[in-house]
Scaffold this active site. Structure first.
Site, PDB file in Angstrom:
ATOM      1  N   ASN A 185       0.872  -1.177   0.000  1.00  0.00           N
ATOM      2  CA  ASN A 185       0.000   0.000   0.000  1.00  0.00           C
ATOM      3  C   ASN A 185       0.908   1.225   0.000  1.00  0.00           C
ATOM      4  O   ASN A 185       1.489   1.578   1.021  1.00  0.00           O
ATOM      5  CB  ASN A 185      -0.881  -0.054   1.262  1.00  0.00           C
ATOM      6  CG  ASN A 185      -1.677   1.216   1.468  1.00  0.00           C
ATOM      7  OD1 ASN A 185      -1.746   2.080   0.590  1.00  0.00           O
ATOM      8  ND2 ASN A 185      -2.282   1.338   2.643  1.00  0.00           N
TER       9      ASN A 185
ATOM     10  N   SER B 240       3.440  -2.149  10.360  1.00  0.00           N
ATOM     11  CA  SER B 240       4.893  -2.202  10.546  1.00  0.00           C
ATOM     12  C   SER B 240       5.508  -3.569  10.216  1.00  0.00           C
ATOM     13  O   SER B 240       6.430  -4.011  10.910  1.00  0.00           O
ATOM     14  CB  SER B 240       5.271  -1.752  11.959  1.00  0.00           C
ATOM     15  OG  SER B 240       4.836  -0.422  12.189  1.00  0.00           O
TER      16      SER B 240
ATOM     17  N   GLY C  83       2.474   2.252  10.775  1.00  0.00           N
ATOM     18  CA  GLY C  83       3.419   3.352  10.592  1.00  0.00           C
ATOM     19  C   GLY C  83       4.138   3.762  11.864  1.00  0.00           C
ATOM     20  O   GLY C  83       4.786   4.806  11.905  1.00  0.00           O
TER      21      GLY C  83
ATOM     22  N   GLU D  76      -6.729   4.732   7.897  1.00  0.00           N
ATOM     23  CA  GLU D  76      -6.530   6.159   7.605  1.00  0.00           C
ATOM     24  C   GLU D  76      -7.786   6.757   6.970  1.00  0.00           C
ATOM     25  O   GLU D  76      -8.118   7.916   7.202  1.00  0.00           O
ATOM     26  CB  GLU D  76      -5.281   6.348   6.717  1.00  0.00           C
ATOM     27  CG  GLU D  76      -4.011   6.176   7.546  1.00  0.00           C
ATOM     28  CD  GLU D  76      -2.836   5.579   6.816  1.00  0.00           C
ATOM     29  OE1 GLU D  76      -2.801   5.588   5.575  1.00  0.00           O
ATOM     30  OE2 GLU D  76      -1.921   5.068   7.507  1.00  0.00           O
TER      31      GLU D  76
ATOM     32  N   HIS E  59      -9.508   1.252   4.998  1.00  0.00           N
ATOM     33  CA  HIS E  59      -8.210   1.405   5.666  1.00  0.00           C
ATOM     34  C   HIS E  59      -8.372   2.343   6.864  1.00  0.00           C
ATOM     35  O   HIS E  59      -9.168   3.292   6.815  1.00  0.00           O
ATOM     36  CB  HIS E  59      -7.182   1.969   4.679  1.00  0.00           C
ATOM     37  CG  HIS E  59      -5.796   1.958   5.251  1.00  0.00           C
ATOM     38  ND1 HIS E  59      -5.350   2.946   6.089  1.00  0.00           N
ATOM     39  CD2 HIS E  59      -4.797   1.061   5.142  1.00  0.00           C
ATOM     40  CE1 HIS E  59      -4.109   2.660   6.467  1.00  0.00           C
ATOM     41  NE2 HIS E  59      -3.746   1.523   5.910  1.00  0.00           N
TER      42      HIS E  59
HETATM   43  P1  PGA Z   1       2.807   0.255   7.679  1.00  0.00           P
HETATM   44  O1  PGA Z   1       1.329   0.469   7.064  1.00  0.00           O
HETATM   45  O2  PGA Z   1       3.328  -1.034   7.087  1.00  0.00           O
HETATM   46  O3  PGA Z   1       3.578   1.453   7.238  1.00  0.00           O
HETATM   47  O4  PGA Z   1       2.640   0.171   9.161  1.00  0.00           O
HETATM   48  C1  PGA Z   1       0.459  -0.604   6.880  1.00  0.00           C
HETATM   49  C2  PGA Z   1      -0.836  -0.116   6.298  1.00  0.00           C
HETATM   50  O5  PGA Z   1      -1.262   0.997   6.658  1.00  0.00           O
HETATM   51  O6  PGA Z   1      -1.475  -0.794   5.474  1.00  0.00           O
END
Ligand code: PGA
Length: 248
Positions: A9, A211, A172, A96, A94
């Site tokens: 992603n 992560s 993240g 976000e 998602h």
């Molecule tokens: P990340 O994001 O691997 O940077 O933690 C995962 C995601 O939001 O799908």
């Protein structure tokens, strides 16, 4: 046996130049992978990525999709449009989108429905906030997020969908859920689905996200109910992403 899927992603990152480079580097390093691999670029780069991936086993999809098919919906991109460009997947719900853009469970369920209707595979994201985990309500939260989809589309719809369990506190942040913490929630999700339809539960791919890195992917993917990963930050560096893909 469920296949492992590793999906990148890319979020709001990249330029035409860096997208070309990243796709070329991933393609060059793919080799003979056991895992299915896909990338989800920003919408505007999808036609370019489609062109670059012609004839490749690497799949691609969108990071979001409209709940609508066509009409006066300024700024939206529909699932049939994504289909026109050969997208295989669309990420829906998602965290976000949920937290920064106020997208709720029912809206996400309608996006899930629109994605399937156009013949694409939805990657439905679910996951709890840190305070929800601390309150001990992780299972309730994930259940509620899944129920919205099951109520609208029926449990059978999950058989050809992908679920991504992404604890919001791990996205993240560099803080990965431990393999056991992730496995526990994955097993809960599969068990919940199995209570409605055992065959669907056996088939549905449940990815972990939050992560994931080259250094922790193998131990996560080795867990019984973890069928791959949804990768944010680490999908922007070809070598790191490929290391994760090889862990599958
Ligand atoms: P990340 O994001 O691997 O940077 O933690 C995962 C995601 O939001 O799908």
């Amino acid at each position: 046996m469920r296949r492992i899927l590793v999906a990148g992603n890319w979020k709001l990152n990249g330029s035409l130049q860096s997208v070309r480079q990243l796709v070329a580097d991933i393609k060059a390093g793919l080799g003979d992978l056991k895992a299915d691999v896909a990338v989800c670029p920003p919408y505007v780069y999808i036609p370019e990525v489609a062109q670059l991936l012609k004839g490749s086993s690497l799949g691609y999809g969108a990071q979001d999709v409209s709940d609508q098919t066509a009409g006066a919906f300024t700024g939206e991109v529909s699932a049939p449009m994504l289909n026109d460009f050969g997208c295989k997947y669309a990420i829906v719900g998602h965290s976000e989108r949920r937290s920064l853009y106020g997208e709720g469970d029912d809206f996400t369920a309608r996006k899930f429905a629109a994605t399937r209707k156009a013949g694409l595979i939805p990657i439905l994201c679910v996951g709890e906030l840190l305070e929800e985990r601390e309150q001990g309500i992780t299972e309730q939260v994930v259940s509620r997020q899944l129920d919205a989809v099951i109520q609208l589309e029926g449990v059978a719809a999950l058989a050809d969908a992908v679920i991504a369990y992404e604890p919001v506190w791990a996205i993240g942040t560099g803080k990965t859920a431990s393999p056991q913490q992730a496995q526990d929630v994955h097993a809960f999700i599969r068990g919940k689905i199995a209570a409605l339809d055992a065959a669907v539960a056996e088939k549905v791919q449940i990815l972990y996200g939050g992560s994931v890195k080259g250094s922790n992917a193998a131990e996560l993917f080795a867990m019984a109910d973890i069928d791959g990963g949804l990768i944010g930050g680490a999908s922007l560096a070809a070598e790191e992403f490929l290391t994760i893909c090889r862990a599958g």
